[in-house]
Design a protein around this motif. Structure first.
Motif, PDB file in Angstrom:
ATOM      1  N   ASN A 141      38.967  31.188  51.456  1.00 32.67           N
ATOM      2  CA  ASN A 141      39.698  32.436  50.863  1.00 32.67           C
ATOM      3  C   ASN A 141      38.673  32.447  49.498  1.00 32.67           C
ATOM      4  OD1 ASN A 141      42.071  32.573  52.118  1.00 32.67           O
ATOM      5  ND2 ASN A 141      42.951  31.394  51.070  1.00 32.67           N
ATOM      6  N   ALA A 174      40.064  33.657  46.123  1.00 35.04           N
ATOM      7  CA  ALA A 174      41.339  34.286  46.009  1.00 35.04           C
ATOM      8  C   ALA A 174      42.553  33.479  46.326  1.00 35.04           C
ATOM      9  CB  ALA A 174      41.125  35.623  46.964  1.00 35.04           C
ATOM     10  N   SER A 175      43.715  33.893  45.735  1.00 34.76           N
ATOM     11  CA  SER A 175      45.024  33.111  45.873  1.00 34.76           C
ATOM     12  C   SER A 175      46.043  34.077  45.937  1.00 34.76           C
ATOM     13  CB  SER A 175      45.224  31.997  45.089  1.00 34.76           C
ATOM     14  OG  SER A 175      45.257  32.639  43.781  1.00 34.76           O
ATOM     15  N   THR A 193      44.364  46.002  48.673  1.00 33.59           N
ATOM     16  CA  THR A 193      45.498  45.499  49.784  1.00 33.59           C
ATOM     17  C   THR A 193      46.423  46.693  50.146  1.00 33.59           C
ATOM     18  OG1 THR A 193      47.268  45.176  48.138  1.00 33.59           O
ATOM     19  CG2 THR A 193      46.016  43.221  48.691  1.00 33.59           C
ATOM     20  N   LEU A 213      42.282  36.450  41.653  1.00 32.15           N
ATOM     21  CA  LEU A 213      40.726  36.372  41.712  1.00 32.15           C
ATOM     22  C   LEU A 213      40.069  35.504  40.672  1.00 32.15           C
ATOM     23  CD1 LEU A 213      39.979  39.752  42.898  1.00 32.15           C
ATOM     24  CD2 LEU A 213      40.452  37.960  44.270  1.00 32.15           C
ATOM     25  N   VAL A 271      46.785  36.638  50.212  1.00 28.52           N
ATOM     26  CA  VAL A 271      45.466  36.792  50.565  1.00 28.52           C
ATOM     27  C   VAL A 271      45.301  37.506  52.032  1.00 28.52           C
ATOM     28  CG1 VAL A 271      43.113  35.913  51.513  1.00 28.52           C
ATOM     29  CG2 VAL A 271      44.388  34.985  49.450  1.00 28.52           C
ATOM     30  N   VAL A 291      44.736  41.308  51.798  1.00 34.78           N
ATOM     31  CA  VAL A 291      43.339  41.931  51.540  1.00 34.78           C
ATOM     32  C   VAL A 291      42.556  42.262  52.536  1.00 34.78           C
ATOM     33  CG1 VAL A 291      41.288  41.321  50.342  1.00 34.78           C
ATOM     34  CG2 VAL A 291      43.306  40.136  49.411  1.00 34.78           C
ATOM     35  N   ASN A 344      36.380  33.013  54.955  1.00 30.34           N
ATOM     36  CA  ASN A 344      38.014  33.096  55.202  1.00 30.34           C
ATOM     37  C   ASN A 344      38.867  32.038  55.078  1.00 30.34           C
ATOM     38  OD1 ASN A 344      38.325  36.000  55.705  1.00 30.34           O
ATOM     39  ND2 ASN A 344      37.100  35.641  57.519  1.00 30.34           N
ATOM     40  N   VAL A 348      47.995  39.069  44.195  1.00 28.92           N
ATOM     41  CA  VAL A 348      46.353  38.476  44.517  1.00 28.92           C
ATOM     42  C   VAL A 348      45.833  38.162  43.074  1.00 28.92           C
ATOM     43  CG1 VAL A 348      44.035  38.746  45.479  1.00 28.92           C
ATOM     44  CG2 VAL A 348      46.167  39.673  46.632  1.00 28.92           C
ATOM     45  N   ARG A 373      37.457  42.868  55.976  1.00 26.91           N
ATOM     46  CA  ARG A 373      37.680  41.381  56.475  1.00 26.91           C
ATOM     47  C   ARG A 373      36.978  41.322  57.938  1.00 26.91           C
ATOM     48  NH1 ARG A 373      40.587  37.353  54.973  1.00 26.91           N
ATOM     49  NH2 ARG A 373      42.213  38.810  54.050  1.00 26.91           N
TER      50      ARG A 373
END
Length: 129
Positions: A76, A24-25, A99, A4, A28, A31, A73, A2, A53
């Motif tokens: 992201n 975030a990439s 995660t 950030l 994801v 997470v 969401n 992840v 979440r």
């Protein structure tokens, strides 16, 4: 897994408002909780706010009532809004993600210990008098 990246830092007047973003990439999907932390010069890093979440949130007492953490969401992206800024709000703000578990209790555990797995590089905030 992840990645950030924070943005939105800068100079804000005392009593003003702060809006930060964290994109975030990567993984994801995995997470389960994310949070904001900050570190003032010469001070230890401290927790600011947490969101999972499902949208459950928690705030540090010093920002409770004048802060809002949220997630888009679709984009992201994690957000933090902080109103009525005080000199004590200055510092480098970091976003972090976990995660390892989908348990909310585990999220709070690692947040309290500031041991989330993934961290951004930080964005600096200055509060002017």
């Amino acid at each position: 897994e992840v990645r950030l990246e924070e943005s939105g830092g800068g100079s804000v007047q005392t009593g003003g408002s702060l809006s930060l973003s964290c994109v975030a990439s990567g993984y994801v999907y995995g997470v389960y909780c994310v949070g904001w932390f900050r570190q003032a010069p010469g001070k230890a890093r401290e927790w600011v706010a947490t969101i999972n979440r499902a949208g459950t949130t928690r705030y540090q007492d010093s920002v409770k009532g004048r802060s809002s953490i949220s997630i888009d969401n679709d984009k992201n992206t994690l957000y933090l809004r902080l109103d009525s800024l005080k000199p004590g709000d200055a510092g480098t703000y970091y976003c972090a993600a976990e995660t390892a578990s989908d348990a909310w209790s585990y999220c709070h555990l690692v947040v309290a210990a500031m041991r989330l797995t993934y961290w951004g590089q930080g964005t600096q905030v200055t509060v002017d008098s």
